[in-house]
Design an enzyme around this catalytic site. Structure first.
Site, PDB file in Angstrom:
ATOM      1  N   GLU A   1      63.172  10.412  -1.443  1.00  0.00           N
ATOM      2  CA  GLU A   1      62.890  11.806  -1.517  1.00  0.00           C
ATOM      3  C   GLU A   1      64.122  12.130  -0.526  1.00  0.00           C
ATOM      4  O   GLU A   1      64.593  11.593   0.383  1.00  0.00           O
ATOM      5  CB  GLU A   1      62.659  12.921  -1.161  1.00  0.00           C
ATOM      6  CG  GLU A   1      60.895  12.285  -1.810  1.00  0.00           C
ATOM      7  CD  GLU A   1      59.453  12.724  -1.943  1.00  0.00           C
ATOM      8  OE1 GLU A   1      59.470  14.485  -0.729  1.00  0.00           O
ATOM      9  OE2 GLU A   1      58.469  12.944  -2.427  1.00  0.00           O
TER      10      GLU A   1
ATOM     11  N   ARG B   1      52.013  11.275  -1.443  1.00  0.00           N
ATOM     12  CA  ARG B   1      53.713  10.861  -0.966  1.00  0.00           C
ATOM     13  C   ARG B   1      53.741   9.870  -1.752  1.00  0.00           C
ATOM     14  O   ARG B   1      53.356   9.181  -2.292  1.00  0.00           O
ATOM     15  CB  ARG B   1      53.166  10.357   0.736  1.00  0.00           C
ATOM     16  CG  ARG B   1      53.085  11.821   1.535  1.00  0.00           C
ATOM     17  CD  ARG B   1      53.541  12.961   1.507  1.00  0.00           C
ATOM     18  NE  ARG B   1      54.270  14.154   2.550  1.00  0.00           N
ATOM     19  CZ  ARG B   1      54.225  15.157   1.772  1.00  0.00           C
ATOM     20  NH1 ARG B   1      53.434  15.784   1.336  1.00  0.00           N
ATOM     21  NH2 ARG B   1      53.497  15.746   3.300  1.00  0.00           N
TER      22      ARG B   1
ATOM     23  N   HIS C   1      59.223  16.946  -6.115  1.00  0.00           N
ATOM     24  CA  HIS C   1      58.313  17.673  -4.681  1.00  0.00           C
ATOM     25  C   HIS C   1      58.124  18.864  -4.660  1.00  0.00           C
ATOM     26  O   HIS C   1      58.558  19.271  -4.386  1.00  0.00           O
ATOM     27  CB  HIS C   1      59.249  16.848  -3.610  1.00  0.00           C
ATOM     28  CG  HIS C   1      57.699  17.365  -2.319  1.00  0.00           C
ATOM     29  ND1 HIS C   1      57.654  15.569  -1.590  1.00  0.00           N
ATOM     30  CD2 HIS C   1      56.964  17.793  -2.060  1.00  0.00           C
ATOM     31  CE1 HIS C   1      56.543  16.225  -0.751  1.00  0.00           C
ATOM     32  NE2 HIS C   1      55.710  17.498  -1.514  1.00  0.00           N
TER      33      HIS C   1
HETATM   34  P1  NAP Z   1      42.488  15.889   2.984  1.00  0.00           P
HETATM   35  O1  NAP Z   1      41.732  16.656   2.719  1.00  0.00           O
HETATM   36  O2  NAP Z   1      42.861  15.257   4.161  1.00  0.00           O
HETATM   37  O3  NAP Z   1      42.329  14.541   1.799  1.00  0.00           O
HETATM   38  C1  NAP Z   1      42.551  12.989   2.037  1.00  0.00           C
HETATM   39  C2  NAP Z   1      41.365  12.565   1.087  1.00  0.00           C
HETATM   40  O4  NAP Z   1      42.125  11.059   1.375  1.00  0.00           O
HETATM   41  C3  NAP Z   1      40.728  12.631   1.856  1.00  0.00           C
HETATM   42  O5  NAP Z   1      39.545  12.533   1.246  1.00  0.00           O
HETATM   43  C4  NAP Z   1      40.728  10.828   2.704  1.00  0.00           C
HETATM   44  O6  NAP Z   1      38.590  10.155   2.402  1.00  0.00           O
HETATM   45  C5  NAP Z   1      41.890  10.158   1.391  1.00  0.00           C
HETATM   46  N1  NAP Z   1      41.740   9.626   2.146  1.00  0.00           N
HETATM   47  C6  NAP Z   1      42.069   9.500   3.351  1.00  0.00           C
HETATM   48  N2  NAP Z   1      43.225   8.184   3.819  1.00  0.00           N
HETATM   49  C7  NAP Z   1      42.665   7.265   2.871  1.00  0.00           C
HETATM   50  C8  NAP Z   1      42.677   5.645   2.274  1.00  0.00           C
HETATM   51  N3  NAP Z   1      43.020   5.103   3.237  1.00  0.00           N
HETATM   52  N4  NAP Z   1      42.077   5.295   1.162  1.00  0.00           N
HETATM   53  C9  NAP Z   1      41.612   6.416   0.796  1.00  0.00           C
HETATM   54  N5  NAP Z   1      41.526   7.402   1.194  1.00  0.00           N
HETATM   55  C10 NAP Z   1      42.236   7.757   1.598  1.00  0.00           C
HETATM   56  O7  NAP Z   1      43.930  16.436   1.910  1.00  0.00           O
HETATM   57  P2  NAP Z   1      44.671  16.827   1.144  1.00  0.00           P
HETATM   58  O8  NAP Z   1      44.386  18.803   1.627  1.00  0.00           O
HETATM   59  O9  NAP Z   1      43.221  16.958  -0.187  1.00  0.00           O
HETATM   60  O10 NAP Z   1      45.812  16.713   1.328  1.00  0.00           O
HETATM   61  C11 NAP Z   1      46.322  15.459   0.864  1.00  0.00           C
HETATM   62  C12 NAP Z   1      47.733  14.964   0.789  1.00  0.00           C
HETATM   63  O11 NAP Z   1      48.808  15.560  -0.448  1.00  0.00           O
HETATM   64  C13 NAP Z   1      48.423  15.404   2.572  1.00  0.00           C
HETATM   65  O12 NAP Z   1      48.057  14.719   3.153  1.00  0.00           O
HETATM   66  C14 NAP Z   1      49.842  15.357   1.678  1.00  0.00           C
HETATM   67  O13 NAP Z   1      50.435  14.302   1.862  1.00  0.00           O
HETATM   68  C15 NAP Z   1      49.809  15.657  -0.307  1.00  0.00           C
HETATM   69  N6  NAP Z   1      50.477  16.817  -0.595  1.00  0.00           N
HETATM   70  C16 NAP Z   1      50.965  17.171  -1.356  1.00  0.00           C
HETATM   71  C17 NAP Z   1      51.167  17.717  -1.855  1.00  0.00           C
HETATM   72  C18 NAP Z   1      53.186  18.500  -3.026  1.00  0.00           C
HETATM   73  O14 NAP Z   1      53.722  19.107  -2.618  1.00  0.00           O
HETATM   74  N7  NAP Z   1      52.888  17.522  -3.720  1.00  0.00           N
HETATM   75  C19 NAP Z   1      51.649  19.132  -2.080  1.00  0.00           C
HETATM   76  C20 NAP Z   1      50.356  19.317  -0.955  1.00  0.00           C
HETATM   77  C21 NAP Z   1      49.756  18.069  -0.189  1.00  0.00           C
HETATM   78  P3  NAP Z   1      39.026   9.874   3.740  1.00  0.00           P
HETATM   79  O15 NAP Z   1      38.605   9.693   4.995  1.00  0.00           O
HETATM   80  O16 NAP Z   1      36.760   9.134   3.461  1.00  0.00           O
HETATM   81  O17 NAP Z   1      39.001   7.845   3.078  1.00  0.00           O
HETATM   82  C1  8YV Z   2      55.799  20.745   0.742  1.00  0.00           C
HETATM   83  C2  8YV Z   2      53.862  19.296   1.104  1.00  0.00           C
HETATM   84  O1  8YV Z   2      56.104  20.165   0.136  1.00  0.00           O
HETATM   85  O2  8YV Z   2      52.084  20.753   2.316  1.00  0.00           O
HETATM   86  C3  8YV Z   2      52.593  19.577   2.113  1.00  0.00           C
HETATM   87  O3  8YV Z   2      52.133  17.770   2.653  1.00  0.00           O
HETATM   88  O4  8YV Z   2      54.508  17.918   0.513  1.00  0.00           O
HETATM   89  C4  8YV Z   2      54.389  20.081   0.684  1.00  0.00           C
HETATM   90  O5  8YV Z   2      53.773  21.387   0.737  1.00  0.00           O
HETATM   91  C5  8YV Z   2      56.288  19.896   2.196  1.00  0.00           C
HETATM   92  O6  8YV Z   2      55.559  19.526   3.727  1.00  0.00           O
HETATM   93  C6  8YV Z   2      57.840  20.151   2.827  1.00  0.00           C
HETATM   94  O7  8YV Z   2      57.702  21.859   3.517  1.00  0.00           O
END
Ligand code: NAP
Ligand code: 8YV
Length: 315
Positions: A258, A229, A276
């Site tokens: 964004e 994010r 994104h």
């Molecule tokens: P997840 O499985 O919950 O993993 C998040 C990781 O972050 C965990 O290892 C957690 O471990 C760590 N974390 C949480 N809070 C933290 C903090 N304050 N300091 C350091 N580490 C921390 O989530 P995920 O499914 O991998 O997704 C992660 C994120 O990617 C989503 O929440 C979203 O914001 C982003 N995302 C972006 C896109 C995109 O289109 N660019 C798409 C999908 C997801 P601990 O709790 O042990 O710290």
């Molecule tokens: C999406 C994301 O683009 O899953 C997330 O957290 O950032 C992306 O997969 C977003 O949720 C908007 O739909």
């Protein structure tokens, strides 16, 4: 029929599956949003939203009979999950189905920045090649890569780094019992690696986790990739670090405001920018859409959702 409020776009396939099961209202089609919410809000029992819009405060306030929120995305920092859990409202999201796509997006950004892919394309396309060769770039083989947030997507990023014979380091609040090298602070992680990738959730607990000190620790050869994010990185500090050569380059899929991107970032050659699109393929969006709708249909059937956010697991 149960009345559902849709916030943001959905695919035709999602709309088709919901047809006949919910009466669907689209928030952004209402010309006077406040008046519409005042008139219809009390009848809304379900909200379908996404990670960008979440559930805005005016919607949460105007829907006293809301029972379920299904979000099209895994990150739910735009949804006040603890407040919804306290109201007994089930919130669901779409974990796991997008892990590979987002990890691939990391690889694309990493390659693009290290190997200068975008500038090289410009060099070839513009005819500059006729005046001289494109400069040498840096390999992504055998690099030390620091993963900030070793969760579901972080694990897939680690797998890909291993394929490039890299050395994986990570920081999260808790060590994960894996063979990768753990660092108890983001700054220590940055100091130990060549490439730092952000893949934590957004929200207050990770706001500006990557700040000026972390960027300084990453160093003048270091590359930052952000696929989490925009709020996780102090964007002003990043612009300064890139201008001053404190770090070498950055690959960014997400931004603080964004879809606005600071002009300074747009002007830099050592930065690759994406709008994104981490999960934005036909295949993955279909899987996300199917899960988003499945959560709603499951709730219709037995009052449960398939993939609740952690705050709502015990409801
Ligand atoms: P997840 O499985 O919950 O993993 C998040 C990781 O972050 C965990 O290892 C957690 O471990 C760590 N974390 C949480 N809070 C933290 C903090 N304050 N300091 C350091 N580490 C921390 O989530 P995920 O499914 O991998 O997704 C992660 C994120 O990617 C989503 O929440 C979203 O914001 C982003 N995302 C972006 C896109 C995109 O289109 N660019 C798409 C999908 C997801 P601990 O709790 O042990 O710290
Ligand atoms: C999406 C994301 O683009 O899953 C997330 O957290 O950032 C992306 O997969 C977003 O949720 C908007 O739909």
């Amino acid at each position: 029929m149960i009345e559902l409020l849709q916030i943001g776009n959905i695919t035709d396939r999602m709309a088709d599956t919901l047809e006949g099961r919910f009466t669907r209202h689209v928030l952004f089609e209402q010309t006077d949003r406040a008046a519409w919410l005042a008139e219809h809000g009390a009848r809304i029992e379900a909200v379908l939203t996404n990670g960008h819009y979440g559930v805005p405060e005016d919607v949460a306030d105007a829907t006293p009979n809301l029972k379920v929120v299904s979000s099209y995305g895994v990150g739910y920092d735009a949804i006040d999950a603890p407040a919804f859990a306290a109201r007994g409202i089930k919130v669901s999201h779409t974990p796991d189905v997008l892990n590979d796509e987002v990890a691939d997006t990391f690889v694309a950004l990493w390659l693009a920045v290290s190997r200068g892919i975008v500038s090289a394309d410009r060099h070839a396309r513009s005819g500059d090649w006729e005046n001289g060769e494109f400069p040498l770039t840096r390999s992504i083989q055998k690099r030390r890569v620091g993963i900030l947030g070793l969760g579901r997507i972080g694990e897939e990023i680690a797998n890909r780094v291993t394929c490039f014979r890299g050395d994986v380091h990570y920081h999260s609040r808790n060590p994960k019992g894996v063979a990768y090298t753990y660092h108890d602070r983001a700054e220590k992680l940055a100091a130990a690696v060549d490439v730092l990738v952000c893949i934590t959730p957004g929200g207050p607990s990770t706001r500006h986790l990557v700040n000026a000190e972390v960027l300084r620790a990453l160093g003048p050869e270091g590359i930052l990739i952000n696929v989490s994010r925009g709020s996780v990185v102090d964007e002003a500090a990043l612009v300064e670090a890139l201008k001053a050569g404190t770090i070498a380059g950055a690959g960014l899929d997400v931004f603080q405001a964004e879809p606005k991107i600071p002009a300074a970032l747009k002007a830099m050659d050592n930065v690759v920018l994406l709008p994104h699109v981490g999960s934005a393929t036909v295949e993955t969006r279909q899987a996300m859409g199917d899960l988003t709708v499945r959560n709603l249909l499951q709730w219709l059937e037995d009052g449960r959702v398939v993939t609740p956010v952690p705050e709502c697991r015990d409801l």
